[in-house]
Design a protein around this motif. Structure first.
Motif, short mmCIF file in Angstrom:
data_model
loop_
_atom_site.label_atom_id
_atom_site.label_comp_id
_atom_site.label_asym_id
_atom_site.label_seq_id
_atom_site.Cartn_x
_atom_site.Cartn_y
_atom_site.Cartn_z
N ASP A 185 0.83 -1.21 0.00
CA ASP A 185 0.00 0.00 0.00
C ASP A 185 0.86 1.26 0.00
OD1 ASP A 185 -2.22 -1.58 0.01
OD2 ASP A 185 -2.68 -1.32 2.14
N VAL A 199 4.76 -2.39 -7.52
CA VAL A 199 4.73 -3.49 -6.54
C VAL A 199 4.84 -4.80 -7.30
CG1 VAL A 199 3.41 -4.60 -4.71
CG2 VAL A 199 3.30 -2.11 -5.00
N THR A 256 10.68 -4.42 -3.87
CA THR A 256 9.70 -3.33 -3.80
C THR A 256 10.11 -2.31 -2.73
OG1 THR A 256 7.91 -4.79 -4.53
CG2 THR A 256 7.28 -2.76 -3.38
N GLY A 312 2.45 1.65 -3.40
CA GLY A 312 1.47 2.08 -4.38
C GLY A 312 1.15 3.56 -4.26
N ARG A 313 1.00 4.05 -3.02
CA ARG A 313 0.71 5.47 -2.82
C ARG A 313 1.87 6.35 -3.28
NH1 ARG A 313 -1.32 3.50 2.16
NH2 ARG A 313 0.62 4.14 3.20
#
Length: 215
Positions: A123, A132, A172, A126-127
């Protein structure tokens, strides 16, 4: 008394300081009275100041692989703890890394904790617009499937493979921390503590093998 700066020496092996006029040794490099350096000499340069390099929170995925295998999987506990600590500081949230790490020893709860961390990382990445390269659910399932198979088949070597689904997570993380800490390089060398941990792990394996052969 000779005037300041006359530069004449006296029979006693002294000369007047060219600045304050007080007697100092002929070979003196600095006046013991006014603390000024002699004009014919330059003040010795200060020793260079080396600033400790601040490394990013990333880690080469190969390091994670080697450390996990050579410590018989124990390094993974530290890996999870470190990620919780880093994100607790980054997000400003009390994630309680110590308690969560202890929770990894509790069956059932450990599945939730691992999934929760992998989802949190995905998360956050992604933000931040970072790609990812894993699915939190799939990575968690593979992680515990390998651990379960090692217990079921009594093939302990399978437990060493639990690090495999964590490698894309680390990649990641590396991309995420590059964006968050662009001015900090990633550490490419093993630390002293990591080297000691690997040596201890190899020693344990060697002792176990010797015990098996001796028996």
């Amino acid at each position: 008394m000779q005037p300041p700066g006359s530069g004449e020496t006296t029979p006693g092996g002294t000369k007047p300081c060219p600045y304050c006029g007080r007697p100092i040794l002929v070979k003196a490099l600095q006046c013991v009275h006014c603390k000024r350096w002699m004009p014919e000499l330059r003040r010795p340069p200060s020793p260079p100041q080396f600033e400790a390099t601040e490394f990013s929170r990333g880690q080469p995925a190969a390091h994670l692989l080697v450390l996990s295998i050579l410590t018989l999987g124990l390094y993974e506990f530290y890996w999870f703890h470190r990620n919780w600590r880093h994100f607790s500081e980054h997000l400003g949230r009390p994630l309680r890394p110590g308690w969560r790490t202890l929770g990894l020893l509790v069956p059932g709860l450990n599945i939730f904790l691992v999934y929760d961390q992998l989802r949190m990382i995905a998360d956050a990445a992604g933000r931040a617009g970072v790609a990812v390269s894993y699915s939190p659910g799939v990575a968690t399932a593979v992680f515990f499937a390998l651990a379960f198979l090692s217990n079921l088949t009594m093939v302990w070597a399978l437990s060493l493979l639990t690090v495999l689904p964590l490698l894309p997570v680390q990649e990641t993380l590396n991309r995420f921390w590059v964006g968050q800490q662009p001015d900090r390089p990633m550490r490419r060398e093993f630390t002293g503590a990591e080297l000691l941990a690997m040596i201890a792990g190899v020693s344990m394996v060697a002792a176990a093998l010797l015990g098996t052969l001796a028996g």
